[in-house]
Scaffold this active site. Structure first.
Site, PDB file in Angstrom:
ATOM      1  N   ARG A  21     -22.763   2.295 -22.341  1.00 23.99           N
ATOM      2  CA  ARG A  21     -23.358   1.797 -23.260  1.00 23.99           C
ATOM      3  C   ARG A  21     -22.903   2.311 -24.573  1.00 23.99           C
ATOM      4  O   ARG A  21     -22.399   2.029 -25.226  1.00 23.99           O
ATOM      5  CB  ARG A  21     -24.497   0.979 -22.840  1.00 23.99           C
ATOM      6  CG  ARG A  21     -25.383  -0.068 -22.144  1.00 23.99           C
ATOM      7  CD  ARG A  21     -26.687   0.294 -22.213  1.00 23.99           C
ATOM      8  NE  ARG A  21     -27.629   1.095 -21.653  1.00 23.99           N
ATOM      9  CZ  ARG A  21     -28.822   1.952 -22.602  1.00 23.99           C
ATOM     10  NH1 ARG A  21     -29.021   1.358 -22.906  1.00 23.99           N
ATOM     11  NH2 ARG A  21     -29.069   3.162 -21.408  1.00 23.99           N
ATOM     12  N   ASN A  40     -28.230  -2.666 -20.203  1.00 24.40           N
ATOM     13  CA  ASN A  40     -28.279  -2.343 -18.513  1.00 24.40           C
ATOM     14  C   ASN A  40     -29.143  -3.534 -18.315  1.00 24.40           C
ATOM     15  O   ASN A  40     -30.100  -3.892 -18.519  1.00 24.40           O
ATOM     16  CB  ASN A  40     -28.707  -0.659 -18.048  1.00 24.40           C
ATOM     17  CG  ASN A  40     -27.421   0.135 -18.866  1.00 24.40           C
ATOM     18  OD1 ASN A  40     -27.064  -0.132 -18.926  1.00 24.40           O
ATOM     19  ND2 ASN A  40     -28.634   1.247 -18.691  1.00 24.40           N
TER      20      ASN A  40
END
Length: 93
Positions: A21, A40
């Site tokens: 990320r 996520n």
């Protein structure tokens, strides 16, 4: 050619717990002109939502598919749509 779009991507593989990320955010900011997020999901995937000009969104998608990401990407699914707005920057969630 610089129409604004919304790109939603689901990335499968070993993409959680490896900085995926953070690197996605860094690349979106490097490309410039993109807002949205990388998050996520409970099933192990990462969801990426990016809004901006189509060429910049395509550049982010190419990076996600390109193999230069942290972890291991086994597959990428994308959907293109019209932007919804509401984002000020590109963030991680």
């Amino acid at each position: 050619m610089n129409e604004k779009v919304r790109l939603t991507v689901w990335v499968r593989g070993q993409v959680q717990g490896v900085g995926f990320r953070w690197y996605t955010r860094a690349n979106a900011l490097r490309i410039g002109g993109l807002v949205g997020f990388a998050s996520n999901l409970a099933d192990g995937r990462v969801q990426v939502v990016a809004e901006g000009a189509r060429p910049e969104c395509e550049q982010l998608l190419d990076w996600l598919r390109g193999g230069d990401t942290p972890g291991r990407v086994d597959g990428v699914t994308e959907i293109w749509d019209t932007p919804r707005g509401g984002y000020q920057t590109f963030e991680t969630r």
